[in-house]
Design a protein around this motif. Structure first.
Motif, short mmCIF file in Angstrom:
data_model
loop_
_atom_site.label_atom_id
_atom_site.label_comp_id
_atom_site.label_asym_id
_atom_site.label_seq_id
_atom_site.Cartn_x
_atom_site.Cartn_y
_atom_site.Cartn_z
N LYS A 15 16.74 -7.37 52.19
CA LYS A 15 17.90 -8.19 51.82
C LYS A 15 19.17 -7.33 51.73
O LYS A 15 20.24 -7.78 52.12
CB LYS A 15 17.64 -8.94 50.52
CG LYS A 15 16.67 -10.09 50.68
CD LYS A 15 16.46 -10.84 49.37
CE LYS A 15 15.56 -12.04 49.55
NZ LYS A 15 15.34 -12.76 48.28
N GLU A 20 17.46 -11.60 57.16
CA GLU A 20 17.26 -12.97 56.67
C GLU A 20 15.80 -13.15 56.25
O GLU A 20 14.89 -13.05 57.06
CB GLU A 20 17.61 -13.97 57.77
CG GLU A 20 17.40 -15.40 57.35
CD GLU A 20 17.54 -16.39 58.49
OE1 GLU A 20 17.30 -17.58 58.24
OE2 GLU A 20 17.88 -15.98 59.61
N PHE A 22 13.20 -15.85 54.49
CA PHE A 22 13.15 -17.30 54.28
C PHE A 22 11.72 -17.76 54.02
O PHE A 22 10.81 -16.92 53.89
CB PHE A 22 13.76 -18.04 55.49
CG PHE A 22 13.10 -17.73 56.80
CD1 PHE A 22 12.10 -18.55 57.29
CD2 PHE A 22 13.49 -16.63 57.54
CE1 PHE A 22 11.50 -18.27 58.50
CE2 PHE A 22 12.89 -16.34 58.75
CZ PHE A 22 11.89 -17.16 59.23
N ASN A 29 13.27 -12.58 59.89
CA ASN A 29 13.61 -12.39 61.29
C ASN A 29 13.74 -10.91 61.57
O ASN A 29 14.48 -10.20 60.89
CB ASN A 29 14.93 -13.08 61.64
CG ASN A 29 14.79 -14.57 61.74
OD1 ASN A 29 13.76 -15.07 62.15
ND2 ASN A 29 15.82 -15.30 61.35
#
Length: 130
Positions: A15, A20, A22, A29
């Motif tokens: 992060k 990203e 999720f 990704n």
């Protein structure tokens, strides 16, 4: 160290780098050419899209790969006053935290360098969110 803690710390690093994360912190990704995750046959465990691969977070390998961790340390070294870090008494802490990383890096202690990096990022996030 438990796998859950390793994954949690690797997510903190990812992060910080702007990766990203999720799906309730279970997927990320991986852009093409990124060295943050295990090498191998990506087709066995990832779905490719135009931006890279979608991987499970347990494939992040900052804790076991210098190739993954060194770019993180380089980004830490590039932090400047404009990034909201050096305010009030935090300059001393900034130097001390980077010093921890440097000491372990010089000794080629990967796990200790990784943990010091996670500690620095946690401190950075706390200061930045004040």
């Amino acid at each position: 160290m438990e796998i859950e803690e390793i994954v949690k710390n690797n997510i903190i690093i990812a992060k910080f780098l702007g990766v990203e994360i999720f799906n309730n912190d279970t997927k990320f990704n991986l852009p093409f050419g990124c060295k943050a995750a295990k090498k191998g046959n990506y087709d066995e465990w990832a779905n490719a899209d135009n931006n890279g691969f979608v991987l499970n977070v347990d494939f992040l390998e900052y804790h076991e790969s210098w190739d993954a961790l060194i770019p993180v340390i380089q980004k830490l070294k590039e932090l400047k006053i404009e990034d909201g870090i050096l305010v009030n008494d935090s300059a001393v802490t900034f130097v001390n935290e980077l010093g921890k990383i440097k000491r372990h890096l010089i000794r080629m202690e990967l796990e200790k360098t990784w943990l010091a990096t996670v500690g620095f990022i946690n401190w950075h996030n706390k200061i930045k969110n004040k």
